[in-house]
Each structure stands twice: as C-alpha cells, then as structure tokens.
Motif scaffolding. Structure first.
Motif, short mmCIF file in Angstrom:
data_model
loop_
_atom_site.label_atom_id
_atom_site.label_comp_id
_atom_site.label_asym_id
_atom_site.label_seq_id
_atom_site.Cartn_x
_atom_site.Cartn_y
_atom_site.Cartn_z
N GLU A 2 2.26 -2.03 4.09
CA GLU A 2 2.08 -3.17 4.91
C GLU A 2 0.73 -3.82 4.96
O GLU A 2 0.58 -4.79 4.91
CB GLU A 2 2.27 -2.59 6.57
CG GLU A 2 2.18 -3.66 7.55
CD GLU A 2 3.11 -4.83 7.57
OE1 GLU A 2 2.75 -5.54 8.10
OE2 GLU A 2 4.09 -4.55 6.87
N GLN A 3 -0.40 -2.84 4.57
CA GLN A 3 -1.75 -3.09 4.35
C GLN A 3 -1.76 -4.34 3.14
O GLN A 3 -2.75 -5.09 3.27
CB GLN A 3 -2.70 -2.06 4.37
CG GLN A 3 -4.15 -2.21 4.35
CD GLN A 3 -4.36 -2.82 5.72
OE1 GLN A 3 -3.85 -2.25 6.77
NE2 GLN A 3 -5.14 -3.91 5.74
N ALA A 4 -1.31 -3.84 2.16
CA ALA A 4 -1.13 -4.79 0.93
C ALA A 4 -0.46 -5.96 1.30
O ALA A 4 -0.89 -7.05 0.59
CB ALA A 4 -0.43 -4.03 -0.29
N ILE A 5 0.44 -6.07 1.97
CA ILE A 5 1.18 -7.17 2.39
C ILE A 5 0.29 -8.35 3.07
O ILE A 5 0.20 -9.40 2.87
CB ILE A 5 2.53 -6.88 2.91
CG1 ILE A 5 3.49 -6.54 1.73
CG2 ILE A 5 2.96 -8.39 3.67
CD1 ILE A 5 5.05 -6.36 2.68
N LEU A 6 -0.48 -7.59 3.96
CA LEU A 6 -1.50 -8.32 4.78
C LEU A 6 -2.50 -8.74 3.98
O LEU A 6 -2.98 -10.07 4.36
CB LEU A 6 -1.84 -7.61 5.83
CG LEU A 6 -0.97 -7.18 7.13
CD1 LEU A 6 -1.63 -6.15 7.98
CD2 LEU A 6 -0.70 -8.84 7.98
N GLN A 7 -2.85 -8.18 3.12
CA GLN A 7 -4.14 -8.83 2.04
C GLN A 7 -3.57 -9.91 1.38
O GLN A 7 -4.24 -10.58 1.27
CB GLN A 7 -4.58 -7.46 1.17
CG GLN A 7 -5.66 -7.76 0.30
CD GLN A 7 -6.00 -6.49 -0.79
OE1 GLN A 7 -5.19 -5.57 -0.79
NE2 GLN A 7 -6.87 -6.97 -1.66
N VAL A 8 -2.34 -9.74 0.77
CA VAL A 8 -1.81 -10.78 -0.13
C VAL A 8 -1.54 -12.17 0.68
O VAL A 8 -1.90 -13.22 0.40
CB VAL A 8 -0.33 -10.48 -0.71
CG1 VAL A 8 0.28 -11.54 -1.60
CG2 VAL A 8 -0.84 -9.17 -1.84
N ALA A 9 -1.06 -12.09 1.94
CA ALA A 9 -0.66 -13.04 3.02
C ALA A 9 -1.88 -13.71 3.33
O ALA A 9 -2.04 -14.94 3.36
CB ALA A 9 0.05 -12.56 4.13
#
Length: 255
Positions: A2-9
């Motif tokens: 989830e943290q990685a998805i937020l970073q990419v977003a």
C-alpha cells in the motif's frame, strides 16, 4: 505494498509526461495466453517440429503462407476470444486524466484501443492483427473473422494475393513510423515510466526506463514475478496489472 502504491500514485500525480509500457502480462489477465513461459500459447516447437519463431517468421510467410497462417490464425482466434480488462481500462483512464500520458505496447491484440486509449498517444510497436492487407496489390481487408472460417491462407478479393496482418513477424523489422514516434517522444523525456507485464527483453523497452533513471525520472515495474528490469526500477509493484493498476488509479485524484 500500500505504501509503495501511494508513492507511485504521488509520482504520477506530480508528473506531466508519463510513459506506460505494456507487454503480454497485461493481456494475460484477459485470459489471453502469454507468448512465452508458464501457460504460454506456444512452448518450444510446433506440431511440424519447427521452433515457433520459424513458423511465425516473415520468410515462412513467403515460403509457406499456409503454415505461417496456421499459427497466425491461432493467435488471432485467441485475441478475438478475449476482451480488455480492468488493467487496460485503468491505463485508458490515466491517459484521460493526464494528457501527457503515452502508451507503448508490445501487444498486437488491440485491447488498449478497445479500452479507450487515444490512438494519437498509443504506439503499437509490434503492429496489430487487423485490418489485413494484400502483399501483392496492397488492398486493405477488414474481414479477419470471416477469413478465419475459410481455408488458409486468406486471399485478396481483388487479386487473389496472400493477405497478411500488419504485425511484425520474426525476422522482420519494426515499423519505422512507430519507432520514429517513440524516439520523438523519448527525446522530450518522461517524468515517470511504468513497465507493466513485460519481461523487458527488447532494447526499446529497456531504453525508456534507463533514460528516465539518468534524467531523474521515476521508474516503476508492475509484474507478478521478477524480470531483468526489476533491479533497475525505483519501485516494484508485485501483482497483476488487473489488480495493481485500478488500485493505483484510485489514489490519483481527477483535476
């Protein structure tokens, strides 16, 4: 994750120019067999004992068009039997929200267009299955589905020449127009490059990622398993495009 998805977003939200590179893994989520690997449409050799690279080659289309078309027909039927999935739709929606977002695809199934990706920001580097065109007189033919019900190879209604799709077969060159468009856009640079569902074995897939790294861009890979590209990207999102891309999109606000 989830943290990685937020970073990419966040990176995508702040970016003006984005390149999404897609390979067979994106369409595999539609039920289309990937070209190689587990569950691949072709593993090893054909029924004739030939490597599939020989059967699906430009020279074979000239020498034995019926044999080449036997396997082109298999590919065509597989593509026509499936539909775009949530991954294709998420990419098309990202392009709607971000006018500087381009798609470079290795796939020949036409699912990006069907999902709504604009043709002017879509580079189909390996061509597309339809329409067909005549190798003798150049006439265009829109009856791929009908030809697949008839004896192969398909013939031109005008001159009886052998028809072919606009796909790049083995031992053929990439289309100059598509390559030209890609390198024109690469010269302008990309803030974010996402490689989705590709094993990245071709220079024109690896180059955009490496160029973005050199110029301070943000690089991402979306794939269920590691690839040659994995060690070069800033963030790796492990999973299917079908699941990861809609989740990513849900964190990118519309402006």
């Amino acid at each position: 994750m989830e943290q990685a998805i937020l970073q990419v977003a966040r990176a995508i939200e702040q970016a003006e120019r984005i390149l999404v590179i897609t390979g067979a893994g994106v369409s595999a989520d539609s039920g289309l067999p990937t070209y190689r690997g587990l569950g691949g449409l072709y593993n090893g050799h054909t029924a004739e004992g030939l490597p599939i690279e020989a059967a699906l080659s430009g020279p074979m289309l000239q020498r034995d068009p019926a044999l080449c078309w036997k396997y082109l027909a298999e590919l065509s039927k597989a593509c026509l039997a499936a539909r775009p999935n949530a991954g294709h739709s998420a990419i098309a929606e990202l392009q709607r929200r971000k006018p500087g977002c381009w798609v470079l695809t290795q796939n020949i199934d036409g699912y990006h267009r069907a999902a709504g990706s604009p043709a002017q920001r879509l580079i189909e580097i390996h061509g597309e299955l339809a329409p067909l065109f005549c190798q003798s007189c150049g006439a265009e033919d829109d009856e791929l589905i009908e030809h697949l019900q008839r004896p192969l190879p398909p013939r031109c209604a005008r001159c009886a020449g052998v028809l072919r799709p606009s796909v790049v077969l083995f031992e053929e060159r990439l289309p100059e127009a598509a390559l030209g468009k890609l390198y024109d856009e690469l010269r302008k640079g990309f803030d974010v490059v996402l490689a989705v569902g590709t094993t990245a074995s071709f220079p024109y897939i690896v180059e955009p990622v490496m160029q973005a790294r050199k110029t301070g861009g943000f690089t991402v890979e979306v794939n269920p398993s590691s690839t040659d590209l994995s060690r070069w990207v800033d963030v790796r999102l492990e999973g299917k495009a079908l699941d990861v891309l809609p989740a990513l999109l849900s964190h990118i606000p519309e402006h």
